[in-house]
Scaffold this motif. Structure first.
Motif, PDB file in Angstrom:
ATOM      1  N   HIS A 125      -0.281   7.880  -3.958  1.00 41.38           N
ATOM      2  CA  HIS A 125      -1.474   7.060  -4.206  1.00 41.38           C
ATOM      3  C   HIS A 125      -2.729   7.721  -3.639  1.00 41.38           C
ATOM      4  CE1 HIS A 125       0.795   3.773  -5.851  1.00 41.38           C
ATOM      5  NE2 HIS A 125       1.482   3.584  -4.755  1.00 41.38           N
ATOM      6  N   ARG A 126      -2.629   8.235  -2.434  1.00 48.28           N
ATOM      7  CA  ARG A 126      -3.797   8.843  -1.795  1.00 48.28           C
ATOM      8  C   ARG A 126      -4.239  10.094  -2.563  1.00 48.28           C
ATOM      9  NH1 ARG A 126      -4.446   6.358   3.274  1.00 48.28           N
ATOM     10  NH2 ARG A 126      -2.626   5.112   3.863  1.00 48.28           N
ATOM     11  N   ALA A 127      -3.266  10.864  -3.037  1.00 51.86           N
ATOM     12  CA  ALA A 127      -3.609  12.054  -3.816  1.00 51.86           C
ATOM     13  C   ALA A 127      -4.273  11.688  -5.139  1.00 51.86           C
ATOM     14  CB  ALA A 127      -2.347  12.877  -4.074  1.00 51.86           C
ATOM     15  N   ALA A 128      -3.960  10.493  -5.648  1.00 57.24           N
ATOM     16  CA  ALA A 128      -4.551  10.030  -6.907  1.00 57.24           C
ATOM     17  C   ALA A 128      -5.914   9.368  -6.707  1.00 57.24           C
ATOM     18  CB  ALA A 128      -3.606   9.051  -7.598  1.00 57.24           C
ATOM     19  N   GLY A 129      -6.407   9.334  -5.453  1.00 56.39           N
ATOM     20  CA  GLY A 129      -7.725   8.775  -5.180  1.00 56.39           C
ATOM     21  C   GLY A 129      -7.732   7.303  -4.863  1.00 56.39           C
ATOM     22  N   ALA A 130      -6.589   6.753  -4.436  1.00 51.91           N
ATOM     23  CA  ALA A 130      -6.518   5.324  -4.140  1.00 51.91           C
ATOM     24  C   ALA A 130      -7.272   4.980  -2.865  1.00 51.91           C
ATOM     25  CB  ALA A 130      -5.069   4.890  -4.013  1.00 51.91           C
ATOM     26  N   ARG A 131      -7.945   3.850  -2.884  1.00 56.11           N
ATOM     27  CA  ARG A 131      -8.478   3.259  -1.650  1.00 56.11           C
ATOM     28  C   ARG A 131      -7.442   2.278  -1.152  1.00 56.11           C
ATOM     29  NH1 ARG A 131     -11.960  -1.043   0.007  1.00 56.11           N
ATOM     30  NH2 ARG A 131     -12.487  -1.687  -2.128  1.00 56.11           N
ATOM     31  N   MET A 132      -6.928   2.517   0.047  1.00 62.68           N
ATOM     32  CA  MET A 132      -5.824   1.736   0.584  1.00 62.68           C
ATOM     33  C   MET A 132      -6.354   0.611   1.482  1.00 62.68           C
ATOM     34  SD  MET A 132      -3.379   3.515  -0.846  1.00 62.68           S
ATOM     35  CE  MET A 132      -1.782   3.167  -0.068  1.00 62.68           C
ATOM     36  N   VAL A 133      -5.730  -0.567   1.367  1.00 66.32           N
ATOM     37  CA  VAL A 133      -6.128  -1.727   2.161  1.00 66.32           C
ATOM     38  C   VAL A 133      -4.876  -2.425   2.684  1.00 66.32           C
ATOM     39  CG1 VAL A 133      -8.245  -2.088   0.830  1.00 66.32           C
ATOM     40  CG2 VAL A 133      -6.136  -3.291   0.166  1.00 66.32           C
ATOM     41  N   PRO A 134      -4.986  -3.199   3.763  1.00 66.69           N
ATOM     42  CA  PRO A 134      -3.829  -3.963   4.244  1.00 66.69           C
ATOM     43  C   PRO A 134      -3.523  -5.117   3.287  1.00 66.69           C
ATOM     44  CG  PRO A 134      -5.508  -3.721   5.961  1.00 66.69           C
ATOM     45  CD  PRO A 134      -6.144  -3.320   4.676  1.00 66.69           C
ATOM     46  N   PHE A 135      -2.254  -5.289   2.952  1.00 69.07           N
ATOM     47  CA  PHE A 135      -1.827  -6.412   2.112  1.00 69.07           C
ATOM     48  C   PHE A 135      -0.343  -6.643   2.340  1.00 69.07           C
ATOM     49  CE2 PHE A 135      -0.151  -8.303  -1.813  1.00 69.07           C
ATOM     50  CZ  PHE A 135      -0.992  -9.398  -1.949  1.00 69.07           C
ATOM     51  N   ALA A 136       0.014  -7.867   2.691  1.00 74.59           N
ATOM     52  CA  ALA A 136       1.416  -8.274   2.856  1.00 74.59           C
ATOM     53  C   ALA A 136       2.171  -7.363   3.817  1.00 74.59           C
ATOM     54  CB  ALA A 136       2.127  -8.320   1.509  1.00 74.59           C
ATOM     55  N   GLY A 137       1.452  -6.867   4.852  1.00 82.24           N
ATOM     56  CA  GLY A 137       2.098  -6.038   5.855  1.00 82.24           C
ATOM     57  C   GLY A 137       2.204  -4.576   5.495  1.00 82.24           C
ATOM     58  N   TYR A 138       1.579  -4.170   4.382  1.00 80.76           N
ATOM     59  CA  TYR A 138       1.650  -2.784   3.919  1.00 80.76           C
ATOM     60  C   TYR A 138       0.246  -2.244   3.670  1.00 80.76           C
ATOM     61  CZ  TYR A 138       6.669  -3.300   3.077  1.00 80.76           C
ATOM     62  OH  TYR A 138       8.015  -3.497   3.230  1.00 80.76           O
ATOM     63  N   GLU A 139       0.139  -0.922   3.645  1.00 79.97           N
ATOM     64  CA  GLU A 139      -1.052  -0.274   3.123  1.00 79.97           C
ATOM     65  C   GLU A 139      -0.864  -0.151   1.615  1.00 79.97           C
ATOM     66  OE1 GLU A 139      -2.889   3.012   5.408  1.00 79.97           O
ATOM     67  OE2 GLU A 139      -1.087   2.878   6.648  1.00 79.97           O
ATOM     68  N   MET A 140      -1.769  -0.784   0.868  1.00 81.96           N
ATOM     69  CA  MET A 140      -1.609  -0.884  -0.579  1.00 81.96           C
ATOM     70  C   MET A 140      -2.858  -0.356  -1.287  1.00 81.96           C
ATOM     71  SD  MET A 140       1.331  -2.568  -1.337  1.00 81.96           S
ATOM     72  CE  MET A 140       1.043  -3.432  -2.876  1.00 81.96           C
ATOM     73  N   PRO A 141      -2.715   0.243  -2.468  1.00 86.03           N
ATOM     74  CA  PRO A 141      -3.898   0.681  -3.223  1.00 86.03           C
ATOM     75  C   PRO A 141      -4.604  -0.503  -3.866  1.00 86.03           C
ATOM     76  CG  PRO A 141      -1.894   1.122  -4.472  1.00 86.03           C
ATOM     77  CD  PRO A 141      -1.455   0.594  -3.141  1.00 86.03           C
ATOM     78  N   ILE A 142      -5.905  -0.636  -3.602  1.00 81.62           N
ATOM     79  CA  ILE A 142      -6.656  -1.716  -4.231  1.00 81.62           C
ATOM     80  C   ILE A 142      -7.346  -1.233  -5.512  1.00 81.62           C
ATOM     81  CG2 ILE A 142      -8.770  -1.354  -2.868  1.00 81.62           C
ATOM     82  CD1 ILE A 142      -9.067  -4.460  -2.891  1.00 81.62           C
ATOM     83  N   GLN A 143      -7.729   0.062  -5.541  1.00 81.37           N
ATOM     84  CA  GLN A 143      -8.311   0.650  -6.740  1.00 81.37           C
ATOM     85  C   GLN A 143      -8.293   2.168  -6.579  1.00 81.37           C
ATOM     86  OE1 GLN A 143     -12.387  -1.099  -5.836  1.00 81.37           O
ATOM     87  NE2 GLN A 143     -13.004   0.891  -6.646  1.00 81.37           N
TER      88      GLN A 143
END
Length: 378
Positions: free
Chosen positions: A17-35
């Motif tokens: 996800h990070r390599a694809a340019g994701a902005r990661m945010v906390p969600f449900a106890g995980y780091e998740m891509p928001i966009q």
């Protein structure tokens, strides 16, 4: 006292996800891509791509569970789940899925979930934010002879959009024959994956349970197709809001019953009449006498959205609260879900949402706001 720092979990595809340019945010106890960044990125662009083509969502934070019967009583797991869920499980045929809910004795919703009869066992997909509470609840109430497994070594991808079927069929032949709320086992990467034709966007699509060791290969193969782009939590939320689908912890909580939530389709007639599940009495009281409050859709005038927590008024009287809200890219206007006093739940009722110092005119509207496009067969 310093605040306790809670370490967030990482998805199996975190680096991807990070390599694809994701902005990661906390969600449900995980780091998740928001966009995702870059050309064609952003929440609205990802939302619109899902509506027109196909998007890949990573939902590996969800809980993937299986419930197994003992060899000498192959129906025990289904009977035991029927003690906890208001839906029919014993009649669920192999390869078929059903939406249901875990309920408290008071009829409140512990979680909403999907149940699938895989043939050898029953599979549950539960919400990530409450999966540990769900597991504890199931272990407490299921018979000792029933085995409950948590498959935390499997990732879960959702391929959603009108072109999802043709994309996945080309990559994994046979998946295109699935119809909405059916599932099956398919060979992939020297092993097996479980594919369900379902999702959380209102569009046609699939959820794919895949071993962690194969998930990057599958994600790479899917986004290598020009019809597929990655999408994050932001688009997933705006899509599910347009589809009128509730989000646990917001539109569903322990204080909300299935009738108030307008989810009576999940209460089969046989279970309504026969009971036998936790919370049956309070749920049927609300079903027979009408709920005190009810989840409704609101279309809001202007451009300013009414978000969670906004108060809803009829004249000068507060009659409800928004539980989900945002701007609908498809409709070009703000929409929301709210719980309002049942007397104000009729379609066409004129209400007001208070946002800061502004009063936003709102109309009770049927859901889904955007028609579902599930594939039910030719």
């Amino acid at each position: 006292m310093p605040e306790e720092v809670v370490e967030l979990g990482k998805l199996p595809l975190d680096a991807w996800h990070r390599a694809a340019g994701a902005r990661m945010v906390p969600f449900a106890g995980y780091e998740m891509p928001i966009q995702y960044a870059g050309p064609g990125g952003g929440i609205v662009a990802e939302h619109e791509w899902t509506r027109s083509s196909a998007s890949l969502f990573d939902v590996s934070h969800m809980g993937q569970l299986t419930v197994h019967s003992p060899e000498d009583d192959p129906e025990l797991a289904a009977r035991e789940l029927e003690n906890l869920l208001p839906g029919l499980i014993t009649s669920l045929k192999p390869g078929k899925m059903r939406y249901s809910m875990l309920l408290t004795e008071e009829g409140g919703v512990i979680d909403d979930l999907m149940v699938t009869n895989t043939g050898p066992h029953l599979a549950l997909v539960v919400n990530g934010a409450c999966k540990w509470d769900d597991i504890a609840h199931l272990r407490e109430h299921l018979a000792d002879e029933v085995t409950l497994n948590h498959h935390d070594d499997f990732a879960l991808l959702a391929l959603q959009g009108p072109k999802a079927g043709e994309v996945l069929e080309e990559l994994i032949p046979g998946t295109g024959a699935l119809t909405f709320m059916t599932a099956g086992l398919f060979e992939y990467d020297g092993g097996y994956i479980w594919v369900s034709r379902a999702g959380y966007t209102g569009e046609d699509g699939f959820e794919i349970s895949v071993p962690e060791g194969s998930v990057q290969k599958l994600a790479d193969a899917l986004v290598a197709d020009d019809r597929v782009k990655p999408a994050g939590l932001g688009a997933r939320d705006s899509l599910r809001l347009e589809a009128g689908l509730p989000l646990y912890g917001h539109d569903l909580t322990l204080d909300i019953d299935p009738v108030s939530a307008d989810l009576t389709f999940a209460l089969s007639k046989k279970r309504r009449e026969g009971g036998g599940y936790l919370g049956h009495g309070p749920v049927m009281e609300a079903f027979n006498n009408g709920p005190v409050t009810k989840r409704v859709g609101l279309k809001i005038e202007g451009r300013m959205p009414a978000r969670e927590g906004a108060e809803v008024f009829a004249g000068d009287t507060k009659i409800g609260t928004v539980t989900s809200g945002g701007f609908s890219p498809t409709l070009g206007q703000p929409i929301a879900m709210a719980y309002v006093d049942a007397a104000y739940a009729d379609e066409g009722t004129q209400l007001t949402c208070k946002v800061r110092s502004r009063e936003l005119p709102a109309t009770v509207s049927p859901m889904p706001f955007v028609a579902h496009k599930y594939f039910r067969g030719n």
